[in-house]
Design a protein around this motif. Sequence first.
Motif, mmCIF file in Angstrom:
data_model
loop_
_atom_site.group_PDB
_atom_site.id
_atom_site.type_symbol
_atom_site.label_atom_id
_atom_site.label_comp_id
_atom_site.label_asym_id
_atom_site.label_seq_id
_atom_site.Cartn_x
_atom_site.Cartn_y
_atom_site.Cartn_z
ATOM 1 N N LEU A 102 -3.160 0.137 1.558
ATOM 2 C CA LEU A 102 -1.856 -0.001 0.928
ATOM 3 C C LEU A 102 -1.897 -0.858 -0.331
ATOM 4 O O LEU A 102 -0.910 -0.957 -1.041
ATOM 5 C CB LEU A 102 -0.852 -0.622 1.906
ATOM 6 N N ILE B 125 -13.438 -8.105 -12.563
ATOM 7 C CA ILE B 125 -14.074 -7.349 -11.486
ATOM 8 C C ILE B 125 -15.279 -6.551 -12.023
ATOM 9 O O ILE B 125 -15.201 -5.788 -12.964
ATOM 10 C CB ILE B 125 -13.045 -6.432 -10.785
ATOM 11 N N LEU C 15 8.544 -5.491 -7.216
ATOM 12 C CA LEU C 15 7.109 -5.230 -7.269
ATOM 13 C C LEU C 15 6.585 -5.402 -8.678
ATOM 14 O O LEU C 15 5.615 -6.105 -8.930
ATOM 15 C CB LEU C 15 6.856 -3.805 -6.782
ATOM 16 N N HIS C 181 6.350 0.247 2.308
ATOM 17 C CA HIS C 181 5.039 0.671 1.812
ATOM 18 C C HIS C 181 5.122 2.050 1.185
ATOM 19 O O HIS C 181 4.210 2.503 0.525
ATOM 20 C CB HIS C 181 3.945 0.582 2.891
ATOM 21 N N PHE C 184 5.434 0.706 -2.237
ATOM 22 C CA PHE C 184 4.416 -0.298 -2.479
ATOM 23 C C PHE C 184 3.054 0.339 -2.706
ATOM 24 O O PHE C 184 2.377 0.060 -3.678
ATOM 25 C CB PHE C 184 4.373 -1.237 -1.272
ATOM 26 N N PHE C 185 2.699 1.255 -1.804
ATOM 27 C CA PHE C 185 1.340 1.788 -1.861
ATOM 28 C C PHE C 185 1.077 2.590 -3.123
ATOM 29 O O PHE C 185 -0.043 2.647 -3.606
ATOM 30 C CB PHE C 185 1.021 2.607 -0.602
ATOM 31 N N ALA C 188 0.598 -0.597 -5.687
ATOM 32 C CA ALA C 188 -0.133 -1.821 -5.380
ATOM 33 C C ALA C 188 -1.629 -1.681 -5.590
ATOM 34 O O ALA C 188 -2.281 -2.604 -6.057
ATOM 35 C CB ALA C 188 0.153 -2.263 -3.946
ATOM 36 N N ARG C 189 -2.167 -0.525 -5.253
ATOM 37 C CA ARG C 189 -3.608 -0.384 -5.406
ATOM 38 C C ARG C 189 -4.024 -0.400 -6.864
ATOM 39 O O ARG C 189 -5.172 -0.666 -7.177
ATOM 40 C CB ARG C 189 -4.111 0.892 -4.733
ATOM 41 N N MET C 192 -4.341 -4.363 -7.965
ATOM 42 C CA MET C 192 -5.366 -5.272 -7.449
ATOM 43 C C MET C 192 -6.508 -5.396 -8.436
ATOM 44 O O MET C 192 -6.939 -4.409 -9.007
ATOM 45 C CB MET C 192 -5.963 -4.694 -6.163
ATOM 46 N N GLU C 193 -6.990 -6.607 -8.602
ATOM 47 C CA GLU C 193 -8.188 -6.788 -9.426
ATOM 48 C C GLU C 193 -9.345 -6.834 -8.447
ATOM 49 O O GLU C 193 -9.845 -7.884 -8.091
ATOM 50 C CB GLU C 193 -8.090 -8.071 -10.233
ATOM 51 N N SER C 194 -9.717 -5.666 -8.013
ATOM 52 C CA SER C 194 -10.741 -5.608 -6.978
ATOM 53 C C SER C 194 -11.457 -4.273 -7.062
ATOM 54 O O SER C 194 -11.008 -3.375 -7.741
ATOM 55 C CB SER C 194 -10.078 -5.788 -5.609
ATOM 56 N N GLU C 195 -12.555 -4.156 -6.368
ATOM 57 C CA GLU C 195 -13.332 -2.901 -6.397
ATOM 58 C C GLU C 195 -12.523 -1.753 -5.821
ATOM 59 O O GLU C 195 -12.822 -0.605 -6.063
ATOM 60 C CB GLU C 195 -14.611 -3.073 -5.587
ATOM 61 N N HIS C 196 -11.513 -2.077 -5.023
ATOM 62 C CA HIS C 196 -10.751 -1.010 -4.370
ATOM 63 C C HIS C 196 -9.585 -0.537 -5.199
ATOM 64 O O HIS C 196 -8.773 0.244 -4.725
ATOM 65 C CB HIS C 196 -10.220 -1.517 -3.020
ATOM 66 N N TRP C 205 -1.506 -8.000 -10.577
ATOM 67 C CA TRP C 205 -0.694 -9.039 -9.957
ATOM 68 C C TRP C 205 -0.746 -10.285 -10.823
ATOM 69 O O TRP C 205 -1.796 -10.663 -11.315
ATOM 70 C CB TRP C 205 -1.254 -9.408 -8.578
#
Lengths: 137, 227, 207
Positions: A102, B125, C15, C181, C184-185, C188-189, C192-196, C205
């Motif tokens: 999510l 990242i 959001l 969600h 949100f979903f 939200a993805r 994110m400052e991430s590999e995902h 964010w």
Amino acid sequence: MSEHDLKPINIDQIRALLKEKEAGMKLRLAACAGCTLCAESCFMFMNKGKGQDPQFMPSFKVLNTLGKLYRKRGKVSRAELEQMRKLLWSNCALCERCYCPLGVDLPNMIAFARKILRSQEIEADGQQAPEKKEVSK
Amino acid sequence: MIIANRKTVEEIKESLKAYKKVLTVGCGGCTAVCMAGGMKEVNDLNTQLDILFKDDKVVFQINGAVVERQCEVPYLAELDEIVKPYDAILSMACGAGVQFLAERYPDKPVFPALNTVFVGVNKDIGWYEERCKSCGECVLGMTGGICPITMCAKGLLNGPCGGPQDGHCEANSEADCAWIKIYERLKAQGRLDNILKITPAREWQDQVQGSLVLDKFRDKYSKKETK
Amino acid sequence: MAVFLGGIAWRLVELFRLTRKRERVAWPTRNVRADSPAEQKFRPILSFQHSLIGQHPVMAVVSGLFHLCVFIAPLFAKGHNLMMRESLGFCFWSLPLTATDALTVLVLGGVLFMLARRLVIPRVRAVSGLADYALLALVAVPYLTGFIAYHQWLPYRAIVTLHMLTGEAMLIAIPFTKMAHMVFFLFARGFMESEHNVGRGDRVWSS
């Protein structure tokens, strides 16, 4: 009992910290559907937790630390914080690899919960949280 | 944080070709954070090696295990029973972890899956940058927080070399001149007199293995005779 | 309806307010660790393995079907569309009645699966509270009553009224519970400052 153990929890301080990120954190906590799909992305869950123990699951760790802090509006006992300490430090390496379908950014929430515990001088095993001293203006 | 980078799968495969049963050991520390040697990378690498060896019609078994860190004995100890059936170990830790692992299981060939590249930071990242050379004589206080050993191509300690072109280093035109940046930083903080002092030549220590025992733990260890 | 739409809008605004624009910075072009030829060949296999359906095939399929039917069944139901046309003058395209029926069964099947999962699997039980079970009921009832109403197994008026009331209740609950969600979903993805994360990462964010 050492002096450290008898020191009261500063609830106002916890509340102030919780408030700083309240909007975002509460949104993330609300969005968590409890789907547990984050579990397999956590090597602690797969290893120590043998792929089963919820105590190592990312969503469980977050819901029972940060989630609990928000639910109880910061009104927690030292015993409860000790339980959170285990979840946040012993059960999490903060390797930042946990995945949520999510889009909840779990590492952020673990780090924030750790920050709150540090404010109450609770740190990882073998660590000492820095003493708080007032700085003159 | 220690930053490492996975070797190509071709190179890793080549290093393992003499072995039939390999254990890939991942690390939950630095190499997990920089996405080189965590659980996910262990699984991916094993998938690739498995398929590549199968394509070659070679009998090959590979499994994975992840420990919290490979640079600490109690965490490594978890592997003692696990490594027994394997004839080689592939470590996805940084160079330090690989060596610790090799020391613990000296009868097993241990191979690194990663190249440890530097001590650095997460700019964003997947983007890491070196910031520290572990020289052992930190001068960041003097230079306003910019490391002349790391950021200056010549590792100068007393100001720019006279070669910067347009603010860029004459040895590496893509890099900014570290000393110009140091100057600007110190100027903004009103600390330019820092660099008016001459910093003497330093004892370059990187030919010798570094070692450190904290004073308060000294009496736990017996003193080694120095020749 | 107003509460639902207003609530969703509120959640979306909230959001986006929690994000900031992210500056795209130029990275140095040297020392990019590109995939070797063998590694390039493995990219699609590994991507699939790490995807939701690769890691959790059953959950992905069941949840996917469930969510799809949750939307399609009410939007394209003949009964709903007839009422919509009468009151608003236009409506969506309608599915054949048996199709809507089948979709409703899938929704109810999905809810049962989720309930079973929550009760049986320990790690799911560990993060399930009263709210989670209540929400499952809240979602199931409109679809169940709709199904019963269509088949006219119970007194029609009563069931249809129940259907309408519980349907409204579910819609109203969406923005204020974890059902948020839904929106949100979608975003939200990307934040994110991430590999995902998904997308270019132009908004992230802010906290």
